[in-house]
Design a protein around this motif. Structure first.
Motif, PDB file in Angstrom:
ATOM      1  N   GLY A 191       1.872   3.775   4.396  1.00 54.18           N
ATOM      2  CA  GLY A 191       1.539   2.569   3.636  1.00 54.18           C
ATOM      3  C   GLY A 191       2.663   1.560   3.752  1.00 54.18           C
ATOM      4  N   ASP A 227      -1.814   8.409   5.764  1.00 57.15           N
ATOM      5  CA  ASP A 227      -2.108   7.973   7.133  1.00 57.15           C
ATOM      6  C   ASP A 227      -2.472   9.172   8.011  1.00 57.15           C
ATOM      7  OD1 ASP A 227      -1.384   5.371   6.500  1.00 57.15           O
ATOM      8  OD2 ASP A 227       0.598   5.485   7.443  1.00 57.15           O
ATOM      9  N   GLY A 231       4.352   1.814  10.969  1.00 58.77           N
ATOM     10  CA  GLY A 231       5.381   1.503   9.984  1.00 58.77           C
ATOM     11  C   GLY A 231       6.550   0.716  10.537  1.00 58.77           C
ATOM     12  N   SER A 269       0.837  -1.203   0.000  1.00 58.93           N
ATOM     13  CA  SER A 269       0.000   0.000   0.000  1.00 58.93           C
ATOM     14  C   SER A 269       0.872   1.252   0.000  1.00 58.93           C
ATOM     15  CB  SER A 269      -0.960  -0.006   1.203  1.00 58.93           C
ATOM     16  OG  SER A 269      -0.274  -0.133   2.426  1.00 58.93           O
ATOM     17  N   MET A 318      -2.143  -8.538   7.957  1.00 62.03           N
ATOM     18  CA  MET A 318      -2.595  -7.930   9.219  1.00 62.03           C
ATOM     19  C   MET A 318      -4.017  -8.381   9.562  1.00 62.03           C
ATOM     20  SD  MET A 318      -3.446  -3.966   8.282  1.00 62.03           S
ATOM     21  CE  MET A 318      -4.055  -3.517   9.893  1.00 62.03           C
ATOM     22  N   PHE A 355      -6.857  -6.967   9.624  1.00 63.17           N
ATOM     23  CA  PHE A 355      -7.893  -6.558   8.669  1.00 63.17           C
ATOM     24  C   PHE A 355      -8.124  -7.648   7.611  1.00 63.17           C
ATOM     25  CE2 PHE A 355      -9.236  -4.331   4.786  1.00 63.17           C
ATOM     26  CZ  PHE A 355     -10.214  -3.475   5.259  1.00 63.17           C
ATOM     27  N   TRP A 356      -7.024  -8.202   7.079  1.00 64.73           N
ATOM     28  CA  TRP A 356      -7.134  -9.221   6.016  1.00 64.73           C
ATOM     29  C   TRP A 356      -7.389 -10.596   6.602  1.00 64.73           C
ATOM     30  CZ3 TRP A 356      -8.216  -6.614   2.041  1.00 64.73           C
ATOM     31  CH2 TRP A 356      -7.603  -5.390   1.782  1.00 64.73           C
ATOM     32  N   ASN A 366       1.878  -5.808   3.212  1.00 60.65           N
ATOM     33  CA  ASN A 366       0.487  -5.918   3.623  1.00 60.65           C
ATOM     34  C   ASN A 366      -0.472  -5.226   2.643  1.00 60.65           C
ATOM     35  OD1 ASN A 366      -1.805  -6.052   5.264  1.00 60.65           O
ATOM     36  ND2 ASN A 366      -1.238  -4.164   6.346  1.00 60.65           N
ATOM     37  N   GLY A 418       6.660  -2.340  11.560  1.00 58.69           N
ATOM     38  CA  GLY A 418       6.680  -3.693  10.991  1.00 58.69           C
ATOM     39  C   GLY A 418       7.194  -3.685   9.557  1.00 58.69           C
ATOM     40  N   ASP A 419       6.749  -2.731   8.773  1.00 53.90           N
ATOM     41  CA  ASP A 419       7.174  -2.661   7.371  1.00 53.90           C
ATOM     42  C   ASP A 419       8.649  -2.254   7.279  1.00 53.90           C
ATOM     43  OD1 ASP A 419       4.450  -3.083   6.597  1.00 53.90           O
ATOM     44  OD2 ASP A 419       4.087  -1.015   7.180  1.00 53.90           O
TER      45      ASP A 419
HETATM   46  P1  AMP Z   1       2.847  -1.323  10.369  1.00 54.95           P
HETATM   47  O1  AMP Z   1       4.233  -1.468   9.842  1.00 54.95           O
HETATM   48  O2  AMP Z   1       2.242  -2.657  10.670  1.00 54.95           O
HETATM   49  O3  AMP Z   1       2.731  -0.320  11.486  1.00 54.95           O
HETATM   50  O4  AMP Z   1       1.953  -0.771   9.143  1.00 54.95           O
HETATM   51  C1  AMP Z   1       1.543   0.567   9.043  1.00 54.95           C
HETATM   52  C2  AMP Z   1       1.059   0.898   7.632  1.00 54.95           C
HETATM   53  O5  AMP Z   1       0.101  -0.061   7.179  1.00 54.95           O
HETATM   54  C3  AMP Z   1       0.358   2.232   7.595  1.00 54.95           C
HETATM   55  O6  AMP Z   1       1.186   3.154   6.929  1.00 54.95           O
HETATM   56  C4  AMP Z   1      -0.948   1.988   6.855  1.00 54.95           C
HETATM   57  O7  AMP Z   1      -1.163   2.873   5.787  1.00 54.95           O
HETATM   58  C5  AMP Z   1      -0.824   0.575   6.317  1.00 54.95           C
HETATM   59  N1  AMP Z   1      -2.079  -0.166   6.409  1.00 54.95           N
HETATM   60  C6  AMP Z   1      -2.997  -0.123   7.416  1.00 54.95           C
HETATM   61  N2  AMP Z   1      -4.036  -0.961   7.150  1.00 54.95           N
HETATM   62  C7  AMP Z   1      -3.760  -1.555   5.946  1.00 54.95           C
HETATM   63  C8  AMP Z   1      -4.449  -2.524   5.134  1.00 54.95           C
HETATM   64  N3  AMP Z   1      -5.621  -3.042   5.504  1.00 54.95           N
HETATM   65  N4  AMP Z   1      -3.859  -2.904   3.962  1.00 54.95           N
HETATM   66  C9  AMP Z   1      -2.680  -2.376   3.603  1.00 54.95           C
HETATM   67  N5  AMP Z   1      -1.985  -1.463   4.312  1.00 54.95           N
HETATM   68  C10 AMP Z   1      -2.504  -1.042   5.481  1.00 54.95           C
END
Ligand code: AMP
Length: 305
Positions: free
Chosen positions: A27, A12, A231, A8, A146, A148-149, A122, A233-234
């Motif tokens: 994203g 945010d 972010g 994505s 995550m 959500f999915w 994700n 995790g990413d």
């Molecule tokens: P994290 O690294 O897990 O904190 O991921 C944070 C990022 O995940 C944020 O920048 C969001 O834009 C993105 N995000 C949140 N929900 C979703 C989703 N359902 N699908 C894809 N990206 C997502």
């Protein structure tokens, strides 16, 4: 070697105990690219709407991220709104608006199809599967997902993991996907269904790498101030995959080093809103933090006389 990431590219809006940010760039694909580009060439595939401040992605281009696979479509960009309370380990999703992602069909540019490292960040697992049909036998394919999915597309995730070498999840997601409260059992459940490796992240409590019967653990860097965990995790995944792509080495010892690079990059991401901190850091900052990790876990074994 290069890393291809599909994920994505979002706007945010985040609320933490320390402040608020509204419609900032984020994203999974964006954080991953900002992080991995410190270590290896990155190719990004994703979609944004016609409302996206594309100029703000220039900083990623300057870091060498190849954006040939970033489409701009008519409509609204993916938007995520989340909140963290004092427990910064878990985000509360207030709103997810898929926007242009709901009609997105990833098209991997011909020059990206032979990328040796592929990260399915994700996004909708159906899109992640679609990407796998377009790439040519990468050296390593990893994916993330995550809650959500897992809630809305669990069968697609179970299908997806048959085709990946590694999956990264946080502890809550691992429990939710597998229905196992115990994380060792959860990792085993996943490895029986495809991936040779599983990384389970536990926020400020570090991350586990499971591979067959072996388990490696790296702590999270003990930051005095965590500003915004979005972010992490990413960025962890970006550090992990970026290090593997830079070294091209999938030995057990190198996978362990990659987990430490992942932890280091995750720790930078949380120091400021959005990708701000990831765009400021230098190779020297990264080297210093990795050295601090070594210090953090080093001890000498001494048997009492
Ligand atoms: P994290 O690294 O897990 O904190 O991921 C944070 C990022 O995940 C944020 O920048 C969001 O834009 C993105 N995000 C949140 N929900 C979703 C989703 N359902 N699908 C894809 N990206 C997502």
């Amino acid at each position: 070697m290069s890393v291809l990431v599909v994920g994505s590219v979002a706007l945010d809006s985040v609320e933490t105990p320390f402040g608020k940010a509204d419609a900032v760039i984020g994203g999974s694909g964006t954080f991953f690219s900002a992080s991995a580009s410190h270590l290896a060439p990155v190719q990004l595939v994703g979609v944004v709407g016609d409302d996206y401040p594309l100029a703000q992605l220039d900083a990623l281009k300057q870091r060498g991220v190849d954006m040939a696979g970033l489409e701009q479509a008519k409509g609204e960009s993916f938007r995520w709104r989340g909140r963290y309370r004092h427990d910064l380990n878990s985000a509360e999703t207030l709103e997810t608006r898929l926007g242009v992602f709901s009609h997105f069909s990833p098209k991997i540019p011909a020059q990206f199809r032979s990328a040796p490292f592929v990260f399915l960040a994700n996004i909708d697992p159906r899109l992640q599967l679609d990407v796998l049909r377009q790439v040519q036998r990468p050296k390593l394919v990893a994916c993330d997902t995550m809650n959500f999915w897992i809630e809305s597309r669990r069968p697609d995730i179970v299908e997806l993991i048959k085709h990946v070498d590694l999956i990264t999840l946080n502890d809550g997601e691992a429990r939710q996907l597998t229905d196992c409260a115990n994380l060792v059992k959860a990792a085993r459940w996943i490895m029986e269904r495809g991936p040779k490796m599983v990384i389970i992240k536990k926020g400020e409590h570090g991350a586990f790498l499971f591979k067959g019967r072996s388990i490696f653990f790296a702590p999270a860097y003990p930051l005095e101030e965590v500003f915004d965990p979005t972010g992490a995790g990413d960025s962890f995944a970006g550090g992990f995959m970026g290090y593997l792509a830079r070294t091209g080495d999938l030995s057990d010892a190198n996978l362990r080093r990659a987990v430490v690079y992942g932890s280091a990059m995750g720790s930078f991401a949380v120091e400021k809103f959005s990708v701000q901190r990831l765009l400021e850091i230098t190779p020297a900052d990264i080297a210093t933090r990795v050295a601090e990790f070594r210090q953090l876990v080093a001890f000498e074994e001494e048997l009492p006389a």
